[in-house]
Design a protein around this motif. Structure first.
Motif, short mmCIF file in Angstrom:
data_model
loop_
_atom_site.label_atom_id
_atom_site.label_comp_id
_atom_site.label_asym_id
_atom_site.label_seq_id
_atom_site.Cartn_x
_atom_site.Cartn_y
_atom_site.Cartn_z
N LYS A 44 29.52 29.01 31.49
CA LYS A 44 28.20 28.80 32.09
C LYS A 44 28.29 27.92 33.33
CE LYS A 44 25.37 29.27 27.91
NZ LYS A 44 24.48 28.55 26.95
N GLY A 45 29.10 26.85 33.25
CA GLY A 45 29.24 25.95 34.38
C GLY A 45 29.80 26.64 35.59
N LEU A 46 30.79 27.51 35.39
CA LEU A 46 31.38 28.25 36.50
C LEU A 46 30.44 29.33 37.02
CD1 LEU A 46 35.04 28.65 35.15
CD2 LEU A 46 34.29 27.16 37.00
N ALA A 47 29.74 30.00 36.09
CA ALA A 47 28.85 31.09 36.48
C ALA A 47 27.74 30.62 37.42
CB ALA A 47 28.26 31.76 35.25
N ARG A 48 27.37 29.35 37.33
CA ARG A 48 26.30 28.82 38.16
C ARG A 48 26.78 28.37 39.54
NH1 ARG A 48 23.24 25.70 33.15
NH2 ARG A 48 22.70 27.63 32.06
N MET A 49 28.08 28.57 39.81
CA MET A 49 28.62 28.24 41.13
C MET A 49 28.54 29.47 42.04
SD MET A 49 32.07 26.11 40.15
CE MET A 49 32.38 25.69 41.87
N PRO A 50 28.05 29.34 43.24
CA PRO A 50 28.04 30.48 44.16
C PRO A 50 29.47 30.91 44.49
CG PRO A 50 27.50 28.44 45.30
CD PRO A 50 27.52 28.11 43.86
N GLY A 51 29.70 32.21 44.47
CA GLY A 51 31.02 32.73 44.79
C GLY A 51 31.84 33.13 43.59
N ILE A 52 31.42 32.72 42.37
CA ILE A 52 32.14 33.11 41.16
C ILE A 52 31.73 34.54 40.80
CG2 ILE A 52 32.38 32.73 38.68
CD1 ILE A 52 33.91 30.71 40.22
N ILE A 53 32.73 35.42 40.65
CA ILE A 53 32.47 36.82 40.31
C ILE A 53 32.62 37.03 38.80
CG2 ILE A 53 33.25 39.20 40.66
CD1 ILE A 53 34.21 38.24 43.46
N ASN A 54 33.66 36.46 38.23
CA ASN A 54 33.88 36.63 36.80
C ASN A 54 34.73 35.47 36.30
OD1 ASN A 54 33.75 38.05 34.27
ND2 ASN A 54 35.89 38.60 34.58
N ALA A 55 34.42 34.98 35.10
CA ALA A 55 35.19 33.90 34.49
C ALA A 55 35.43 34.24 33.03
CB ALA A 55 34.45 32.57 34.63
N SER A 56 36.70 34.33 32.65
CA SER A 56 37.07 34.59 31.25
C SER A 56 37.79 33.35 30.72
CB SER A 56 37.99 35.81 31.16
OG SER A 56 37.37 36.96 31.69
N VAL A 57 37.29 32.80 29.63
CA VAL A 57 37.86 31.57 29.08
C VAL A 57 38.30 31.83 27.65
CG1 VAL A 57 37.46 29.14 28.58
CG2 VAL A 57 36.31 30.21 30.52
N SER A 58 39.55 31.49 27.33
CA SER A 58 40.10 31.66 25.98
C SER A 58 40.25 30.30 25.33
CB SER A 58 41.46 32.37 26.04
OG SER A 58 42.10 32.29 24.79
N LEU A 59 39.51 30.06 24.26
CA LEU A 59 39.64 28.81 23.52
C LEU A 59 40.98 28.75 22.79
CD1 LEU A 59 38.63 26.21 22.08
CD2 LEU A 59 37.61 27.71 20.36
N ALA A 60 41.35 29.85 22.13
CA ALA A 60 42.55 29.86 21.30
C ALA A 60 43.79 29.49 22.11
CB ALA A 60 42.73 31.23 20.65
N HIS A 61 43.83 29.91 23.37
CA HIS A 61 45.01 29.67 24.18
C HIS A 61 44.74 28.72 25.35
CE1 HIS A 61 46.83 32.75 21.78
NE2 HIS A 61 45.88 33.59 22.09
N GLU A 62 43.54 28.17 25.38
CA GLU A 62 43.18 27.14 26.37
C GLU A 62 43.49 27.60 27.79
OE1 GLU A 62 45.53 24.09 24.18
OE2 GLU A 62 43.70 22.93 24.38
N GLU A 63 42.99 28.77 28.14
CA GLU A 63 43.24 29.31 29.47
C GLU A 63 41.95 29.87 30.06
OE1 GLU A 63 47.86 30.69 28.72
OE2 GLU A 63 46.30 32.20 28.81
#
Length: 759
Positions: A26-45
């Protein structure tokens, strides 16, 4: 990704639950210029695609840091070192907070049980209890405060925000209580020690949850390191005509290395001299060894079996096969669909609900009271608001899933199944497709004789004996399969007088004056042995997934031996059980079309893909996920690791490689494929248990929060409610009788089918 976009991948530290991954997204999605953000909790990436014309890499990094998370060194070894340091730091943080909690609990017990005169203990606690609370919140709990502040600034309501509202409400309530008692203001004489104790307890509990989560994720993230350890650290290189043993990092493309029998191949390359048989099963997943001669490619990490090879290095560093697999695993982790656990879906509504209830409490006793009675009870409104925040911290809710997991994990362990993470428990119930590797998963993973076919005038025992006599001196796995089968049949295998091997083709030997030749049909033809009339039979055997070996004595063809990687005895039953559960099976293999089709038909799988690379296996899984399907992948080799990581649930057969097991969410001890449907049913069972636990936990919060809004429930009752709710959830998880037994009969039915051997 297009030319106008850029992609970056970060190793992110500090995530404790799937709510953290959601907060980052959510924090990244609210930044202008972000197209897609995929975050993995299990692998911290985090894998982030952005427009470099609008946003910079540094701005993205700063946002992650502002949210309270860390960015680890992209170099793998450094990342693991940082991860270990983070565990050590979190452990010290937990010990500090735990000490504060233990001391607070001792003092509160003394107060509650009247072990010491109140006139003596109360002044002491007036000083010590707020100090313990303040030290806990601003010391070991400071990182939570920082994360809550930055989340709140961005309009993100998560568990950190709720925790800090609860902790500071406890602290503020304690301060007001101290003021009320000191100034003799009856309206503000809140139970100060109780409020301070709650602030300390809930902060410590949150730290404990984060530490436990970090331990699980750290253990699961070592798979890439395990993979890279397959590559030898040193290699023998030819320089200026002399052999030198040097670190592989010092070897460049174009140099020549020597690999002796029994050594692991250190780097990718092309054979320029020598011939040998190489076991590539660790890296390709296919059980049959590969013959290597001049001009053929070798893969770093595979095992040289028989001959000496001179290899021209063609790929090093990030371009090598193992490094590419490691990169594919990391990419699959980042692209793996996020699984918002049930408790987090509940918290997404619960957190705003608690904040709304607190606001409503103070409004009721101010504006509401004024509208009814003409005056405002501000004191009672403040007390009610503080009590809501304290009562609202969901201690039992946080334990609902872990306790169900522990129970489910115990059930799984009884069946030889290790389920490693909470996400697996949550998603097993939703599995719609199961992708199965062939070699070592559906099949035994080693060559065995399937048919002995003598021609007219030759008996089966004689054909097998002649083949075994010729093959006995060879270490080739196909030769060993023939010899072992002959020994099982009780045949005597004498020693040959002469032996010669032709890598990739066959061999010849002399025994009691007889010239024996064993090898591929083409080898026999090249040796002048006619196969007239048998070509269709050979093609038929090959179409069934067999490797066909011809046997000749004194240039006369005696017959054929078919060798194949045989299907596991329970493979057909396991596939049928998956279908009964409404799950569609698909086979993914790097083997050829003929073998793949034969195995698929034998086990009842209609959909399969053959001759695919490790990255293509992961892509096939991703394709199914893009249609909204939940996918399980079952495999045992390094080539399965990217797909195991990409799948919603990765299942590794315990007889497989370390990298496969480290990449998986579920590990089956041994090689029973029937354990796959068992794991699914246990996952469904555990999900039902989680739902029950959450319902029980909310029964306390659901009653306690409305009561707290009345201003009649103090923090001591909140702590009592926390103890009661945790006890109830604990009892339901392990001693709940009928309430604790969802479809157990279905799990039993999975194991009750007889196992029939299939050829």
């Amino acid at each position: 990704m297009t030319e106008d976009t850029q992609q970056v991948q970060y190793k992110v530290g500090g995530m404790a639950c799937s709510f953290c991954a959601t907060s980052i997204t959510k924090g990244l999605a609210r930044m202008p210029g972000i197209i897609n953000a995929s975050v993995s909790l299990a692998h911290e990436e985090a894998l982030i695609e952005f427009n470099p014309k609008i946003l910079t890499d540094d701005q993205i990094r700063q946002t992650l840091l502002d949210l309270g998370y860390t960015i680890r060194d992209p170099r793998r070894v450094k990342a693991y070192e940082e991860q270990q340091k983070e565990i050590d730091w979190e452990r010290r943080r937990l010990w500090f907070a735990g000490t504060m909690t233990a001391l607070s609990l001792i003092l509160m017990s003394v107060l509650w049980l009247h072990l010491v005169s109140l006139n003596i203990i109360r002044p002491f606690m007036t000083i010590v209890m707020p100090l313990f609370a303040l030290i806990t919140i601003l010391g070991p709990g400071y990182y939570i405060l920082k994360m809550a502040w930055h989340s709140l600034k961005r309009g993100i309501l998560n568990q950190h925000v709720l925790l800090e509202f609860g902790a500071f409400s406890g602290f503020l309530g304690g301060i007001l209580g101290l003021i009320g008692h000191a100034a003799h203001i009856p309206a503000l004489e809140f139970p100060a020690p109780d409020f301070f104790a709650v602030a300390t307890f809930i902060t410590t509990y949150h730290i404990l949850s984060g530490y436990a989560s970090l331990l699980v994720r750290t253990k699961a993230s070592r798979s890439v390191m395990k993979l890279l350890e397959l590559q030898p650290a040193m290699a023998t290189v030819i320089r200026n005509g002399l052999e030198q043993t040097v670190p592989i990092d010092d070897i460049a493309v174009g140099e020549i290395i020597r690999i002796r029998p029994g050594e692991a191949i250190p780097l990718d390359g092309r054979v320029i001299d020598g011939s040998s048989t190489v076991n590539e099963s660790l890296v390709t997943g296919e059980s049959l060894p590969v013959d290597k001669t001049v001009g053929t490619e070798v893969i770093g990490g595979s095992l040289n079996l028989t001959g000496s090879l001179m290899v021209l290095v063609t790929r090093v560093g990030e371009e090598s096969f193992l490094q590419q697999i490691a990169h594919q695993i990391e990419e699959a982790r980042a692209k793996k669909p996020g699984i918002l656990q049930l408790v987090d879906r509940v918290l997404a509504v619960y957190v705003p609900g608690v904040l709304a209830a607190a606001a409503l409490a103070i409004l009721i006793w101010t504006l509401g009271d004024y509208m009814v009675s003409g005056h405002m009870d501000i004191t009672r409104g403040i007390f009610a608001m503080l009590a809501v925040f304290v009562m609202g911290y969901p201690c039992a809710l946080g334990m609902a899933t872990p306790l169900a997991m522990i129970r489910g994990g115990g059930m799984a362990a009884e069946h030889g199944i290790l389920i490693r993470g909470g996400e697996a428990f949550q998603v097993l119930k939703d599995i719609q497709w199961v992708a199965l590797d062939k070699t070592g998963t559906l099949t035994e993973g080693r060559p065995s004789v399937t048919q002995v076919i003598p021609l007219e005038g030759t008996s089966e025992p004689y054909l097998l004996k002649i083949a075994a006599i010729a093959e006995n001196p060879s270490e080739h796995p196909l030769s060993r399969a023939v010899v072992q089968y002959a020994e099982q049949e009780g045949l005597d295998i004498p020693t040959v007088d002469d032996f010669q091997s032709f890598p990739g083709k066959g061999l010849q030997a002399t025994w009691e004056g007889r010239h024996l030749k064993v090898g591929s049909p083409r080898f026999l033809e090249d040796e002048g042995i006619k196969l007239d009339g048998h070509e269709s039979q050979i093609k038929s055997l090959q179409a069934q997934g067999n490797t066909v070996v011809g046997v000749a004595e004194n240039d006369t063809l005696l017959g054929f031996i078919a060798i194949a990687d045989t299907i596991k005895p329970d493979a057909l039953e396991a596939v049928n059980h998956l279908k009964k559960l409404g799950i569609k099976p698909i086979m993914l293999t790097g083997d050829n079309q003929y073998t793949a089709r034969a195995v698929a038909q034998a086990v009842g799988i209609n959909d399969f893909r053959a001759e695919i690379l490790p990255s293509e296996k992961a892509h096939a899984v991703r394709e199914l996920q893009q249609f909204g399907h939940r996918v399980m992948m079952v495999g045992d080799g390094i080539n399965d690791a990217p797909a195991l990581t990409q799948a919603d649930v990765g299942v590794a057969i315990g007889a497989g490689t370390d990298i496969a097991m480290e990449s998986a969410d579920v590990i089956i001890m041994g090689d029973r494929l029937s354990a796959v449907p068992q794991a699914i049913m246990i996952g469904r069972n555990s999900y039902h248990k989680t739902v029950q636990n959450i319902a029980l936990a909310f029964s306390f919060n659901g009653i306690g929060i409305p009561l707290a809004m009345t201003g009649l429930i103090g923090p001591s009752w909140a702590m009592l409610a926390m103890v009661m709710s945790v006890s109830t959830v604990l009892t339901n998880s392990f001693l709940g009788g009928k309430l604790a037994s969802p479809p157990q009969h279905l799990i039993s039915s999975v194991t009750s089918y007889p196992i029939k051997a299939k050829g």
